[in-house]
Motif scaffolding. Structure first.
Motif, PDB file in Angstrom:
ATOM      1  N   LEU A  44       0.829  -1.204   0.000  1.00  0.00           N
ATOM      2  CA  LEU A  44       0.000   0.000   0.000  1.00  0.00           C
ATOM      3  C   LEU A  44       0.864   1.255   0.000  1.00  0.00           C
ATOM      4  O   LEU A  44       0.673   2.179  -0.815  1.00  0.00           O
ATOM      5  CB  LEU A  44      -0.945   0.002   1.203  1.00  0.00           C
ATOM      6  CG  LEU A  44      -1.957   1.135   1.251  1.00  0.00           C
ATOM      7  CD1 LEU A  44      -2.915   1.034   0.072  1.00  0.00           C
ATOM      8  CD2 LEU A  44      -2.731   1.087   2.549  1.00  0.00           C
ATOM      9  N   TYR A  45       1.840   1.313   0.875  1.00  0.00           N
ATOM     10  CA  TYR A  45       2.730   2.468   0.952  1.00  0.00           C
ATOM     11  C   TYR A  45       3.547   2.616  -0.329  1.00  0.00           C
ATOM     12  O   TYR A  45       3.667   3.704  -0.884  1.00  0.00           O
ATOM     13  CB  TYR A  45       3.665   2.328   2.157  1.00  0.00           C
ATOM     14  CG  TYR A  45       4.741   3.372   2.198  1.00  0.00           C
ATOM     15  CD1 TYR A  45       4.457   4.680   2.574  1.00  0.00           C
ATOM     16  CD2 TYR A  45       6.048   3.063   1.828  1.00  0.00           C
ATOM     17  CE1 TYR A  45       5.434   5.653   2.586  1.00  0.00           C
ATOM     18  CE2 TYR A  45       7.040   4.021   1.843  1.00  0.00           C
ATOM     19  CZ  TYR A  45       6.727   5.310   2.228  1.00  0.00           C
ATOM     20  OH  TYR A  45       7.693   6.270   2.234  1.00  0.00           O
ATOM     21  N   VAL A  46       4.134   1.514  -0.798  1.00  0.00           N
ATOM     22  CA  VAL A  46       5.013   1.559  -1.962  1.00  0.00           C
ATOM     23  C   VAL A  46       4.247   1.994  -3.203  1.00  0.00           C
ATOM     24  O   VAL A  46       4.672   2.917  -3.918  1.00  0.00           O
ATOM     25  CB  VAL A  46       5.676   0.183  -2.196  1.00  0.00           C
ATOM     26  CG1 VAL A  46       6.409   0.152  -3.533  1.00  0.00           C
ATOM     27  CG2 VAL A  46       6.627  -0.147  -1.059  1.00  0.00           C
ATOM     28  N   TRP A  47       3.113   1.371  -3.482  1.00  0.00           N
ATOM     29  CA  TRP A  47       2.404   1.670  -4.726  1.00  0.00           C
ATOM     30  C   TRP A  47       1.726   3.035  -4.686  1.00  0.00           C
ATOM     31  O   TRP A  47       1.653   3.726  -5.702  1.00  0.00           O
ATOM     32  CB  TRP A  47       1.423   0.552  -5.081  1.00  0.00           C
ATOM     33  CG  TRP A  47       2.179  -0.708  -5.397  1.00  0.00           C
ATOM     34  CD1 TRP A  47       2.153  -1.874  -4.703  1.00  0.00           C
ATOM     35  CD2 TRP A  47       3.126  -0.909  -6.458  1.00  0.00           C
ATOM     36  NE1 TRP A  47       3.008  -2.798  -5.265  1.00  0.00           N
ATOM     37  CE2 TRP A  47       3.613  -2.231  -6.343  1.00  0.00           C
ATOM     38  CE3 TRP A  47       3.599  -0.114  -7.483  1.00  0.00           C
ATOM     39  CZ2 TRP A  47       4.549  -2.757  -7.236  1.00  0.00           C
ATOM     40  CZ3 TRP A  47       4.538  -0.642  -8.368  1.00  0.00           C
ATOM     41  CH2 TRP A  47       4.996  -1.945  -8.229  1.00  0.00           C
ATOM     42  N   TRP A  48       1.244   3.466  -3.513  1.00  0.00           N
ATOM     43  CA  TRP A  48       0.703   4.822  -3.411  1.00  0.00           C
ATOM     44  C   TRP A  48       1.815   5.851  -3.652  1.00  0.00           C
ATOM     45  O   TRP A  48       1.609   6.877  -4.291  1.00  0.00           O
ATOM     46  CB  TRP A  48       0.052   5.069  -2.055  1.00  0.00           C
ATOM     47  CG  TRP A  48      -1.384   4.672  -2.030  1.00  0.00           C
ATOM     48  CD1 TRP A  48      -1.903   3.529  -1.525  1.00  0.00           C
ATOM     49  CD2 TRP A  48      -2.480   5.417  -2.563  1.00  0.00           C
ATOM     50  NE1 TRP A  48      -3.259   3.517  -1.709  1.00  0.00           N
ATOM     51  CE2 TRP A  48      -3.652   4.664  -2.336  1.00  0.00           C
ATOM     52  CE3 TRP A  48      -2.597   6.646  -3.201  1.00  0.00           C
ATOM     53  CZ2 TRP A  48      -4.903   5.094  -2.731  1.00  0.00           C
ATOM     54  CZ3 TRP A  48      -3.854   7.073  -3.582  1.00  0.00           C
ATOM     55  CH2 TRP A  48      -4.984   6.302  -3.349  1.00  0.00           C
ATOM     56  N   SER A  49       3.016   5.570  -3.132  1.00  0.00           N
ATOM     57  CA  SER A  49       4.143   6.483  -3.336  1.00  0.00           C
ATOM     58  C   SER A  49       4.496   6.589  -4.813  1.00  0.00           C
ATOM     59  O   SER A  49       4.717   7.686  -5.338  1.00  0.00           O
ATOM     60  CB  SER A  49       5.367   6.008  -2.553  1.00  0.00           C
ATOM     61  OG  SER A  49       5.097   6.011  -1.178  1.00  0.00           O
ATOM     62  N   PHE A  50       4.566   5.452  -5.491  1.00  0.00           N
ATOM     63  CA  PHE A  50       4.834   5.472  -6.922  1.00  0.00           C
ATOM     64  C   PHE A  50       3.728   6.214  -7.678  1.00  0.00           C
ATOM     65  O   PHE A  50       3.998   6.996  -8.594  1.00  0.00           O
ATOM     66  CB  PHE A  50       4.952   4.056  -7.487  1.00  0.00           C
ATOM     67  CG  PHE A  50       6.316   3.446  -7.311  1.00  0.00           C
ATOM     68  CD1 PHE A  50       7.440   4.051  -7.844  1.00  0.00           C
ATOM     69  CD2 PHE A  50       6.464   2.250  -6.638  1.00  0.00           C
ATOM     70  CE1 PHE A  50       8.691   3.485  -7.702  1.00  0.00           C
ATOM     71  CE2 PHE A  50       7.713   1.681  -6.482  1.00  0.00           C
ATOM     72  CZ  PHE A  50       8.828   2.296  -7.009  1.00  0.00           C
ATOM     73  N   ALA A  89       4.214   9.626  -9.850  1.00  0.00           N
ATOM     74  CA  ALA A  89       3.875   9.650 -11.276  1.00  0.00           C
ATOM     75  C   ALA A  89       2.870  10.765 -11.572  1.00  0.00           C
ATOM     76  O   ALA A  89       2.990  11.466 -12.582  1.00  0.00           O
ATOM     77  CB  ALA A  89       3.315   8.296 -11.703  1.00  0.00           C
ATOM     78  N   LEU A  90       1.895  10.942 -10.689  1.00  0.00           N
ATOM     79  CA  LEU A  90       0.903  11.995 -10.873  1.00  0.00           C
ATOM     80  C   LEU A  90       1.555  13.376 -10.864  1.00  0.00           C
ATOM     81  O   LEU A  90       1.251  14.223 -11.713  1.00  0.00           O
ATOM     82  CB  LEU A  90      -0.162  11.895  -9.782  1.00  0.00           C
ATOM     83  CG  LEU A  90      -1.312  12.883  -9.859  1.00  0.00           C
ATOM     84  CD1 LEU A  90      -2.145  12.613 -11.107  1.00  0.00           C
ATOM     85  CD2 LEU A  90      -2.168  12.777  -8.611  1.00  0.00           C
ATOM     86  N   VAL A  91       2.466  13.597  -9.941  1.00  0.00           N
ATOM     87  CA  VAL A  91       3.167  14.879  -9.866  1.00  0.00           C
ATOM     88  C   VAL A  91       4.012  15.098 -11.116  1.00  0.00           C
ATOM     89  O   VAL A  91       4.048  16.205 -11.664  1.00  0.00           O
ATOM     90  CB  VAL A  91       4.044  14.948  -8.592  1.00  0.00           C
ATOM     91  CG1 VAL A  91       5.007  16.120  -8.640  1.00  0.00           C
ATOM     92  CG2 VAL A  91       3.163  15.047  -7.358  1.00  0.00           C
ATOM     93  N   LEU A  92       4.678  14.046 -11.587  1.00  0.00           N
ATOM     94  CA  LEU A  92       5.507  14.169 -12.782  1.00  0.00           C
ATOM     95  C   LEU A  92       4.675  14.483 -14.027  1.00  0.00           C
ATOM     96  O   LEU A  92       5.175  15.092 -14.971  1.00  0.00           O
ATOM     97  CB  LEU A  92       6.316  12.892 -13.004  1.00  0.00           C
ATOM     98  CG  LEU A  92       7.455  12.661 -12.020  1.00  0.00           C
ATOM     99  CD1 LEU A  92       8.066  11.279 -12.236  1.00  0.00           C
ATOM    100  CD2 LEU A  92       8.516  13.733 -12.140  1.00  0.00           C
ATOM    101  N   VAL A  93       3.417  14.095 -14.032  1.00  0.00           N
ATOM    102  CA  VAL A  93       2.541  14.401 -15.164  1.00  0.00           C
ATOM    103  C   VAL A  93       1.929  15.792 -15.016  1.00  0.00           C
ATOM    104  O   VAL A  93       1.876  16.566 -15.976  1.00  0.00           O
ATOM    105  CB  VAL A  93       1.426  13.335 -15.289  1.00  0.00           C
ATOM    106  CG1 VAL A  93       0.359  13.769 -16.270  1.00  0.00           C
ATOM    107  CG2 VAL A  93       2.027  11.997 -15.721  1.00  0.00           C
TER     108      VAL A  93
END
Length: 63
Positions: free
Chosen positions: A17-23, A27-31
């Protein structure tokens, strides 16, 4: 770290949960960041263009 199956990889040793939410958030910020920068740039250019037109109009009206 070694995983014996794709399910273990995606579970991330219990921290999935922590790892995939962080990714996902990264990714959202990078977009979104380049889109936000482009929108701000366009807004500033439009405002400057309007200021130039207003200045030119004032100079012509003053003559």
């Amino acid at each position: 770290m070694m995983w014996n199956s794709p399910a273990e990889f995606f579970a991330m040793g219990g921290y999935a949960l922590y790892v995939w939410w962080s990714f996902g958030i990264c990714a959202l910020v990078l977009v979104l960041e380049p889109l936000a920068v482009r929108a701000r740039h366009k807004k500033i250019v439009n405002r400057l263009h309007k200021e130039v037109l207003a200045t030119e109009f004032d100079q012509k009206a003053g003559k």
